[in-house]
Enzyme design. Structure first.
Site, PDB file in Angstrom:
ATOM      1  N   ASN A 212       0.850  -1.192   0.000  1.00  0.00           N
ATOM      2  CA  ASN A 212       0.000   0.000   0.000  1.00  0.00           C
ATOM      3  C   ASN A 212       0.887   1.244   0.000  1.00  0.00           C
ATOM      4  O   ASN A 212       2.111   1.132  -0.053  1.00  0.00           O
ATOM      5  CB  ASN A 212      -0.957  -0.015   1.199  1.00  0.00           C
ATOM      6  N   ASP A 281      -4.049  -6.678   5.600  1.00  0.00           N
ATOM      7  CA  ASP A 281      -4.992  -7.536   6.316  1.00  0.00           C
ATOM      8  C   ASP A 281      -4.975  -8.956   5.762  1.00  0.00           C
ATOM      9  O   ASP A 281      -5.286  -9.907   6.465  1.00  0.00           O
ATOM     10  CB  ASP A 281      -6.405  -6.943   6.224  1.00  0.00           C
ATOM     11  N   ASP A 308      -3.712  -9.923  13.458  1.00  0.00           N
ATOM     12  CA  ASP A 308      -3.761  -8.504  13.820  1.00  0.00           C
ATOM     13  C   ASP A 308      -2.733  -8.278  14.931  1.00  0.00           C
ATOM     14  O   ASP A 308      -2.937  -8.660  16.088  1.00  0.00           O
ATOM     15  CB  ASP A 308      -5.175  -8.130  14.283  1.00  0.00           C
ATOM     16  N   PHE A 325      -3.433   3.262  15.356  1.00  0.00           N
ATOM     17  CA  PHE A 325      -3.785   4.289  14.372  1.00  0.00           C
ATOM     18  C   PHE A 325      -4.965   3.724  13.584  1.00  0.00           C
ATOM     19  O   PHE A 325      -5.007   2.521  13.329  1.00  0.00           O
ATOM     20  CB  PHE A 325      -2.624   4.576  13.419  1.00  0.00           C
TER      21      PHE A 325
HETATM   22  O1  PMT Z   1       3.285   6.045   6.530  1.00  0.00           O
HETATM   23  P1  PMT Z   1       2.643   7.385   6.159  1.00  0.00           P
HETATM   24  O2  PMT Z   1       2.680   7.653   4.677  1.00  0.00           O
HETATM   25  O3  PMT Z   1       3.207   8.509   6.971  1.00  0.00           O
HETATM   26  O4  PMT Z   1       1.093   7.278   6.502  1.00  0.00           O
HETATM   27  C1  PMT Z   1       0.683   7.175   7.839  1.00  0.00           C
HETATM   28  C2  PMT Z   1      -0.517   6.234   8.001  1.00  0.00           C
HETATM   29  C3  PMT Z   1      -1.713   6.766   7.250  1.00  0.00           C
HETATM   30  C4  PMT Z   1      -0.174   4.835   7.473  1.00  0.00           C
HETATM   31  C5  PMT Z   1      -0.787   6.163   9.550  1.00  0.00           C
HETATM   32  O5  PMT Z   1      -1.072   7.449  10.013  1.00  0.00           O
HETATM   33  C6  PMT Z   1      -1.918   5.216   9.864  1.00  0.00           C
HETATM   34  O6  PMT Z   1      -3.076   5.557   9.871  1.00  0.00           O
HETATM   35  N1  PMT Z   1      -1.558   3.936  10.162  1.00  0.00           N
HETATM   36  C7  PMT Z   1      -2.509   2.830  10.374  1.00  0.00           C
HETATM   37  C8  PMT Z   1      -2.947   2.290   9.081  1.00  0.00           C
HETATM   38  C9  PMT Z   1      -3.869   1.120   9.207  1.00  0.00           C
HETATM   39  O7  PMT Z   1      -3.527   0.056   8.761  1.00  0.00           O
HETATM   40  O8  PMT Z   1      -4.945   1.324   9.859  1.00  0.00           O
HETATM   41  P2  PMT Z   1      -6.066   0.170  10.141  1.00  0.00           P
HETATM   42  O9  PMT Z   1      -7.253   0.944  10.482  1.00  0.00           O
HETATM   43  O10 PMT Z   1      -6.140  -0.770   8.998  1.00  0.00           O
HETATM   44  O11 PMT Z   1      -5.477  -0.625  11.366  1.00  0.00           O
HETATM   45  C10 PMT Z   1      -5.734  -0.233  12.711  1.00  0.00           C
HETATM   46  C11 PMT Z   1      -4.551  -0.496  13.592  1.00  0.00           C
HETATM   47  O12 PMT Z   1      -4.283  -1.911  13.663  1.00  0.00           O
HETATM   48  C12 PMT Z   1      -3.265   0.154  13.147  1.00  0.00           C
HETATM   49  O13 PMT Z   1      -2.612   0.620  14.299  1.00  0.00           O
HETATM   50  C13 PMT Z   1      -2.484  -0.978  12.491  1.00  0.00           C
HETATM   51  O14 PMT Z   1      -1.054  -0.791  12.621  1.00  0.00           O
HETATM   52  C14 PMT Z   1      -2.939  -2.183  13.295  1.00  0.00           C
HETATM   53  N2  PMT Z   1      -2.946  -3.450  12.529  1.00  0.00           N
HETATM   54  C15 PMT Z   1      -3.797  -3.612  11.464  1.00  0.00           C
HETATM   55  C16 PMT Z   1      -3.815  -4.819  10.810  1.00  0.00           C
HETATM   56  C17 PMT Z   1      -2.967  -5.877  11.237  1.00  0.00           C
HETATM   57  N3  PMT Z   1      -2.937  -7.046  10.635  1.00  0.00           N
HETATM   58  N4  PMT Z   1      -2.142  -5.673  12.265  1.00  0.00           N
HETATM   59  C18 PMT Z   1      -2.112  -4.485  12.926  1.00  0.00           C
HETATM   60  O15 PMT Z   1      -1.340  -4.305  13.870  1.00  0.00           O
END
Ligand code: PMT
Length: 395
Positions: A212, A281, A308, A325
């Site tokens: 991504n 994911d 996750d 985040f």
């Molecule tokens: O890297 P940049 O270009 O500076 O951009 C920053 C960003 C947009 C990537 C950052 O600010 C951000 O939002 N990061 C989280 C992106 C994300 O995957 O969000 P999510 O809503 O899909 O996941 C929620 C949380 O679970 C996140 O903290 C993620 O790290 C975590 N996660 C998600 C899936 C997974 N399999 N394992 C995880 O730990």
């Protein structure tokens, strides 16, 4: 409540006679851009390498060279110029100037200023490799440390004299990072932070993969800010084009599965875990051993769900303080809060994904048990500082 911003810092930049003086110009530009007040003081010989006019134009202030320069009200520039300084940095610092410092000599404005200082002194050596390796120089630098004077560098590499080795002055960006760290209050001293950043890469065959647009900028900014605040930081990063932050243990990974392994291997004894990475994911169930050939009209990939990482960390028997985040494209705050509850997080940072990913600045809302705290759009370094200040309040 977010902590108030720190007052602007002020630095005396001393320039002595080395070819690396040209790097001081870029350093001043970086310092001024970061709102650090810079007073340049040069030795007479340094003016052979770079002019006071250049340094005055960049710093926006008259440059002082001689003991008897006019311009300081009480006629005592050696006292007055460093009176309000938060630190003095000598960059470049020649072998001769360092030798002078150690003997407490004061035969020009800059050495007198250093002797009369009431603030930390940092020096960035710049000299030819033989001069650096000379036992006399080595003795002098050992003594500097004993006198509580911080030595930044030197770096190694090609030198102006054509030789290669130790003695190069650090680059302006490296010196700036040291000064920024020096000026940051150590509100996270004794804390250990594990941070994930960047995108993950899920391979399809040996040359193709699913990823991504996460650049890693947000996570790297948080890692750097936390290290500057005195924390012991480990950064687990997917592939990015960024240099690793200074003073941070850096672990490079590719897939979500390898990021999971790296996090789990390092999670013990962490006080805080911040998941900034945009973790895939799903990943292909099978990775083709050879490049997939373009034979069929359609190609179907079977994907399986990745673990996750954040949720697994948050559900450990003794979890660290967990921060997530949420990258959303609609109902940003509402969806983020749902994720916070499901994943059992103390704090989640909600951001609108298209205006956050890849950009240098970000607009976020911090969501915790006390409600929502929207922050104004700002460079990611500023958001990082505000987030970490908020975390220290919650801790
Ligand atoms: O890297 P940049 O270009 O500076 O951009 C920053 C960003 C947009 C990537 C950052 O600010 C951000 O939002 N990061 C989280 C992106 C994300 O995957 O969000 P999510 O809503 O899909 O996941 C929620 C949380 O679970 C996140 O903290 C993620 O790290 C975590 N996660 C998600 C899936 C997974 N399999 N394992 C995880 O730990």
């Amino acid at each position: 409540m977010l902590a108030p911003m720190q007052k602007n810092k002020s630095l005396v930049l001393g320039i002595t006679a080395g070819i690396a003086a040209y790097k001081a110009a870029e350093l001043v530009r970086l310092l001024i851009k970061a709102n650090i007040d810079v007073q340049v003081v040069m030795t007479e010989s340094a003016t052979q390498f770079i002019t006071p006019t250049t340094m005055q134009a960049l710093s926006g202030k008259p440059v002082f060279v001689g003991m008897w320069d006019e311009g300081v009200d009480n006629g005592m520039p050696h006292i007055e110029l460093s009176r309000n300084a938060d630190a003095i940095l000598i960059a470049p610092a020649t072998a001769e100037f360092v030798a002078k410092l150690l003997h407490g000599r004061a035969d020009d404005l800059l050495s007198t200023l250093c002797l009369a200082r009431d603030c930390p002194l940092l020096v960035a050596p710049a000299m030819n490799k033989q001069m650096w390796e000379n036992p006399a120089t080595q003795r002098n630098f050992k003594q500097l440390a004993a006198d509580n004077i911080a030595v930044l560098g030197p770096g190694s590499g090609e030198q102006a004299c054509g030789e290669t080795g130790d003695g190069r002055m650090l680059e302006a960006t490296e010196l700036f990072a040291h000064i920024e760290a020096h000026f940051t209050p150590k509100i996270l001293a004794d804390k250990q932070l594990l941070i994930t950043a960047g995108a993950t890469l899920e391979m399809i065959d040996p040359v193709r993969g699913i990823t991504n647009l996460s650049s890693g900028k947000m996570g790297y900014a948080i890692a750097q800010a936390a290290a500057n605040m005195g924390a012991k930081v480990t950064l687990v990063s997917g592939p990015t084009h960024l240099p690793p932050p200074h003073n941070v243990a850096f672990i490079s990974v590719n897939s979500a599965a390898s990021m999971y392994e790296a996090v789990m291997q390092n999670i013990q004894n962490q006080d805080v875990f911040i998941g900034v990475a945009a973790v895939a994911d799903y990943a292909p169930t099978e990775v083709a051993q050879h490049k997939i050939k373009k034979t069929a009209d359609t190609l179907t990939l079977t994907l399986h769900r990745n673990k996750d990482i954040l949720a697994e960390v948050a559900h450990l028997p003794n979890p660290p303080f967990c921060v997530g985040f949420a990258a959303e494209s609609e109902h940003v705050v509402e969806y983020a809060e749902k994720k916070r509850i499901t994943k059992k997080l103390a704090l989640i940072v909600a951001n609108e994904v298209t205006s956050a990913m890849g950009h240098d600045d970000n607009q976020v809302t911090l969501i915790d048990d006390n409600g929502n705290h929207p922050l104004v759009r700002a460079p990611k370094s500023t958001i990082a500082t505000q987030l970490l200040e908020h975390i220290t309040h919650l801790l």
